[in-house]
Scaffold this active site. Sequence first.
Site, short mmCIF file in Angstrom:
data_model
loop_
_atom_site.label_atom_id
_atom_site.label_comp_id
_atom_site.label_asym_id
_atom_site.label_seq_id
_atom_site.Cartn_x
_atom_site.Cartn_y
_atom_site.Cartn_z
N SER A 97 24.74 -11.00 -55.95
CA SER A 97 24.63 -11.43 -57.45
C SER A 97 26.20 -12.05 -57.63
O SER A 97 27.04 -12.73 -57.03
CB SER A 97 25.13 -10.34 -58.47
OG SER A 97 26.59 -10.48 -58.69
N ASP A 98 25.16 -13.76 -58.19
CA ASP A 98 25.91 -14.87 -58.66
C ASP A 98 27.12 -14.50 -59.49
O ASP A 98 26.63 -13.70 -60.05
CB ASP A 98 24.92 -15.69 -59.05
CG ASP A 98 24.88 -16.97 -58.80
OD1 ASP A 98 26.09 -16.73 -57.12
OD2 ASP A 98 24.35 -18.12 -59.01
N PHE A 120 35.72 -14.77 -43.24
CA PHE A 120 35.83 -15.72 -42.62
C PHE A 120 37.54 -16.15 -41.45
O PHE A 120 37.78 -16.56 -40.30
CB PHE A 120 35.60 -16.74 -43.68
CG PHE A 120 34.34 -16.89 -44.23
CD1 PHE A 120 33.74 -15.91 -44.23
CD2 PHE A 120 33.77 -17.32 -45.59
CE1 PHE A 120 32.29 -15.88 -44.49
CE2 PHE A 120 33.49 -17.44 -45.78
CZ PHE A 120 31.48 -16.71 -45.46
N TYR A 145 30.29 0.57 -59.37
CA TYR A 145 32.44 0.27 -59.11
C TYR A 145 31.87 -0.89 -60.71
O TYR A 145 32.57 0.12 -61.76
CB TYR A 145 31.71 -0.57 -58.08
CG TYR A 145 33.60 -1.50 -58.71
CD1 TYR A 145 34.36 -1.23 -58.23
CD2 TYR A 145 32.99 -2.81 -58.68
CE1 TYR A 145 35.61 -2.13 -58.22
CE2 TYR A 145 35.42 -3.55 -59.49
CZ TYR A 145 35.66 -2.73 -59.01
OH TYR A 145 37.31 -3.73 -58.90
N GLY A 188 22.88 -16.31 -46.83
CA GLY A 188 23.15 -17.40 -46.81
C GLY A 188 24.34 -18.31 -48.08
O GLY A 188 24.27 -19.15 -47.57
N ARG A 192 37.38 -7.84 -48.05
CA ARG A 192 36.38 -9.08 -48.33
C ARG A 192 35.95 -10.15 -48.20
O ARG A 192 36.66 -10.48 -46.98
CB ARG A 192 37.33 -9.34 -50.09
CG ARG A 192 36.88 -8.51 -51.60
CD ARG A 192 38.37 -8.09 -52.50
NE ARG A 192 39.86 -7.89 -51.92
CZ ARG A 192 40.56 -7.44 -52.35
NH1 ARG A 192 40.75 -7.58 -54.08
NH2 ARG A 192 41.48 -7.40 -51.57
N VAL A 234 26.73 -13.64 -46.13
CA VAL A 234 25.37 -13.28 -46.89
C VAL A 234 24.14 -13.75 -47.63
O VAL A 234 24.49 -14.65 -48.08
CB VAL A 234 25.81 -12.07 -47.79
CG1 VAL A 234 25.33 -11.10 -47.95
CG2 VAL A 234 26.74 -11.15 -46.23
N ASN A 255 38.33 -12.89 -58.48
CA ASN A 255 38.42 -13.13 -57.21
C ASN A 255 39.24 -13.86 -57.38
O ASN A 255 40.05 -15.07 -56.73
CB ASN A 255 37.50 -14.11 -56.96
CG ASN A 255 35.88 -13.44 -56.54
OD1 ASN A 255 35.60 -12.88 -58.16
ND2 ASN A 255 35.49 -13.30 -55.63
N LYS A 281 33.99 0.78 -64.12
CA LYS A 281 34.93 0.28 -64.82
C LYS A 281 34.68 -0.01 -66.29
O LYS A 281 35.40 -0.30 -67.14
CB LYS A 281 34.89 -1.34 -64.89
CG LYS A 281 35.52 -1.28 -62.45
CD LYS A 281 37.06 -1.06 -63.34
CE LYS A 281 38.35 -1.84 -61.18
NZ LYS A 281 39.91 -1.12 -61.80
N1 UDP Z 1 29.82 -12.36 -47.84
C1 UDP Z 1 29.86 -13.14 -47.34
N2 UDP Z 1 30.21 -12.46 -45.71
C2 UDP Z 1 31.51 -12.03 -45.11
C3 UDP Z 1 31.32 -10.98 -46.55
C4 UDP Z 1 31.07 -11.60 -47.79
O1 UDP Z 1 28.65 -13.84 -47.36
O2 UDP Z 1 32.01 -12.12 -44.41
C5 UDP Z 1 29.54 -12.49 -49.61
C6 UDP Z 1 29.01 -11.34 -50.07
O3 UDP Z 1 28.21 -10.99 -49.90
C7 UDP Z 1 29.62 -11.82 -52.12
C8 UDP Z 1 30.71 -12.88 -51.75
O4 UDP Z 1 30.82 -13.44 -50.20
O5 UDP Z 1 28.33 -12.75 -51.88
C9 UDP Z 1 32.25 -12.67 -52.00
O6 UDP Z 1 32.32 -11.37 -51.55
P1 UDP Z 1 33.08 -10.30 -51.46
O7 UDP Z 1 33.45 -9.40 -51.06
O8 UDP Z 1 34.35 -11.28 -51.41
O9 UDP Z 1 33.72 -9.36 -53.03
P2 UDP Z 1 32.63 -9.85 -54.54
O10 UDP Z 1 33.07 -11.01 -54.99
O11 UDP Z 1 31.16 -9.55 -54.48
O12 UDP Z 1 33.52 -8.25 -55.61
#
Ligand code: UDP
Length: 363
Positions: free
Chosen positions: A298-299, A201, A148, A216, A196, A214, A177, A152
Amino acid sequence: MKIAILGAGGFVGSHMVEHLIARGEHDVVGVDVTDEKLEGISGRNFKFLEGDISGETPLMDKVIRESDLVVDLVAYANPSLYVSSPLEVFELNFIQNLRVAKICMQHRKKLIQYSSAEVYGKLEEGKHYTEDESDSVFGPTHKQRWIYAAGKALLERVIYAHGAAGDLEYVIIRPFNFIGSRIDYLVSPGTMGGPRVFAHFMSALLSGGPIHLVEGGRYHRAFLHIEEATTAFQTILDHPEQSRNQIFNIGNPNNNTTIRDMAYLMVDLYEEITGEPAKSEIRDITGEDFYGPGYEDSDRLPPDISKLRLLGWTPKHNLRKTLRDTMEYYINNAAEVEVLRRFLPDQTKRYGGFVDPRPRQAS
Ligand code: UDP
């Protein structure tokens, strides 16, 4: 001015359309494969056309030829798809978006291309996400998540090269975000992958199912209220000279949080909004168990938004308000809540693994 919004039926597009209708300054044409998120949004200066940027060259050609400005929001932007459907992600997010850029060049129309914060990849602590200075650091090829980001990034480079050659006037936007009403469909309890993090949540809180963290929940994200994403877009529209052939981060560096802290904040907010105790248990899970092989987390560092600040835009909504507004929308939207009781597996393919709360008549 006539503005064509490709991807008008999505989360960002539907808010953009709502905003442009309310201002009433421009004629807006929205194109998308679905207008479900545009339900209840209408105005004399807005027309919706059902169409797919991947298929219909005559339609795209006509829409772009008749516009002054094209805003391209079309993309698959959900990490679980990057590992489950990497080729579809590349096809839409690179090949088809490039085709849009080429039609813009042919008709000499300005393009605002939405890219992604992911183009920075995974920079180390101490670096900054600065549009014209930062490096991009992607994981190895077998970590398919990065298709992805790489797609991009390549799209940006091709657009940049055409701009430098004098073939195209453009603005590239890197969203960080965005979050708000209509962001994603909810999922049935226990779903892995899919939309996402917010939708996971929120679904867990509404159903009493588990909240999965994910790795932790140790990674950071900075969330921007969708209302302010829209005002950032307006700021760019208002400054055509300063934004010409520029790249802008749009995000809120003050709303930086770990995903773990976000989960606990959402639990607090759920109890505050509903007056009921949250029943969801918070559990850790590995990235591979949640998304499948090929995922790499990734952070994400907070964005540097000084370029956009220079044009007068500053985000003000803190994380609490941003999450609270978004949660209130889902808690108060009965149709969305209902989906938890009506999981429709046959609908999931079309929506990239999401559950559609309002079943379509035909697909
Ligand atoms: N994540 C999580 N639990 C979930 C869904 C996502 O801990 O039920 C984590 C995911 O691994 C990442 C962060 O939340 O570290 C943001 O993920 P998202 O899918 O929102 O998209 P990103 O910001 O990576 O594009």
